[in-house]
Design a protein around this motif. Sequence first.
Motif, short mmCIF file in Angstrom:
data_model
loop_
_atom_site.label_atom_id
_atom_site.label_comp_id
_atom_site.label_asym_id
_atom_site.label_seq_id
_atom_site.Cartn_x
_atom_site.Cartn_y
_atom_site.Cartn_z
N LYS A 56 0.84 -1.19 0.00
CA LYS A 56 0.00 0.00 0.00
C LYS A 56 0.88 1.24 0.00
N LEU A 57 0.57 2.18 -0.89
CA LEU A 57 1.24 3.47 -0.95
C LEU A 57 0.22 4.52 -0.57
N ALA A 58 0.48 5.23 0.52
CA ALA A 58 -0.43 6.28 1.00
C ALA A 58 0.25 7.63 0.84
N ILE A 59 -0.42 8.55 0.18
CA ILE A 59 0.08 9.91 -0.02
C ILE A 59 -0.94 10.85 0.58
N SER A 60 -0.48 11.76 1.44
CA SER A 60 -1.41 12.72 2.03
C SER A 60 -0.77 14.10 2.03
N THR A 61 -1.61 15.11 2.11
CA THR A 61 -1.14 16.50 2.17
C THR A 61 -1.66 17.12 3.46
N ALA A 62 -0.87 18.05 4.00
CA ALA A 62 -1.27 18.74 5.24
C ALA A 62 -0.45 20.01 5.38
N ASN A 63 -0.99 20.96 6.09
CA ASN A 63 -0.24 22.16 6.44
C ASN A 63 0.65 21.82 7.64
N ALA A 64 1.79 22.47 7.76
CA ALA A 64 2.69 22.21 8.88
C ALA A 64 3.26 23.53 9.40
N GLN A 65 3.24 23.69 10.68
CA GLN A 65 3.81 24.86 11.34
C GLN A 65 5.30 24.62 11.58
N PRO A 66 6.11 25.68 11.62
CA PRO A 66 7.53 25.50 11.95
C PRO A 66 7.69 24.81 13.30
N TRP A 67 8.59 23.87 13.34
CA TRP A 67 8.92 23.09 14.53
C TRP A 67 7.74 22.31 15.06
N GLN A 68 6.80 21.98 14.21
CA GLN A 68 5.65 21.17 14.62
C GLN A 68 6.11 19.77 14.95
N ARG A 69 5.58 19.22 16.02
CA ARG A 69 5.92 17.85 16.39
C ARG A 69 4.82 16.93 15.88
N ASP A 70 5.23 15.95 15.12
CA ASP A 70 4.29 15.00 14.54
C ASP A 70 4.73 13.60 14.93
N ARG A 71 3.92 12.90 15.69
CA ARG A 71 4.24 11.54 16.12
C ARG A 71 5.60 11.46 16.80
N GLY A 72 5.93 12.48 17.58
CA GLY A 72 7.16 12.44 18.34
C GLY A 72 8.40 12.86 17.57
N HIS A 73 8.27 13.32 16.33
CA HIS A 73 9.42 13.75 15.54
C HIS A 73 9.39 15.27 15.41
N ALA A 74 10.48 15.92 15.76
CA ALA A 74 10.57 17.38 15.59
C ALA A 74 11.11 17.67 14.20
N CYS A 75 10.48 18.58 13.49
CA CYS A 75 10.90 18.91 12.13
C CYS A 75 11.08 20.42 12.01
N ALA A 76 12.15 20.85 11.37
CA ALA A 76 12.36 22.26 11.10
C ALA A 76 11.86 22.55 9.69
N PHE A 77 11.05 23.60 9.54
CA PHE A 77 10.46 23.92 8.25
C PHE A 77 10.91 25.28 7.76
N ALA A 78 11.15 25.39 6.49
CA ALA A 78 11.37 26.66 5.82
C ALA A 78 10.36 26.69 4.68
N ARG A 79 10.51 27.59 3.76
CA ARG A 79 9.56 27.67 2.64
C ARG A 79 9.94 26.66 1.57
N ARG A 80 9.68 25.41 1.85
CA ARG A 80 10.01 24.32 0.94
C ARG A 80 8.96 23.23 1.06
N LEU A 81 9.01 22.29 0.14
CA LEU A 81 8.17 21.10 0.22
C LEU A 81 8.92 20.08 1.05
N TYR A 82 8.25 19.52 2.03
CA TYR A 82 8.85 18.49 2.87
C TYR A 82 8.06 17.22 2.76
N LEU A 83 8.77 16.13 2.75
CA LEU A 83 8.15 14.82 2.70
C LEU A 83 8.41 14.14 4.03
N HIS A 84 7.40 13.52 4.55
CA HIS A 84 7.52 12.84 5.84
C HIS A 84 7.18 11.38 5.63
N ARG A 85 8.14 10.53 5.86
CA ARG A 85 7.91 9.09 5.69
C ARG A 85 7.28 8.57 6.97
#
Length: 93
Positions: A56-85
């Motif tokens: 199964k390949l699942a692709i989803s889109t969502a808005n993300a805030q800078p330094w948003q924590r998702d499922r325990g992972h901290a991510c730094a965001f700039a004005r770019r496209l980010y992919l989250h595995r």
Amino acid sequence: MVSLEDLLRRTIGESIDLEIAASDDLWRTLCDPNQLESALLNLAINARDAMPDGGKLAISTANAQPWQRDRGHACAFARRLYLHRCPATPGWE
């Protein structure tokens, strides 16, 4: 994203289920549509090649805030496209 669905389905074949969850309230963004299509197509091809017995390949889109924590992972965001595995199978940890 939805316009790519047919192309992605043909590319990955019938042995892989494709699930696309496109959020309705996405922020506006500026990107090259051809580069985005190419990146998504390459990711789908890599996923297909990694699942020779199907899956199964699942692709989803969502808005993300800078330094948003998702499922325990901290991510730094700039004005770019980010992919989250998000692994859904044992062994991807």
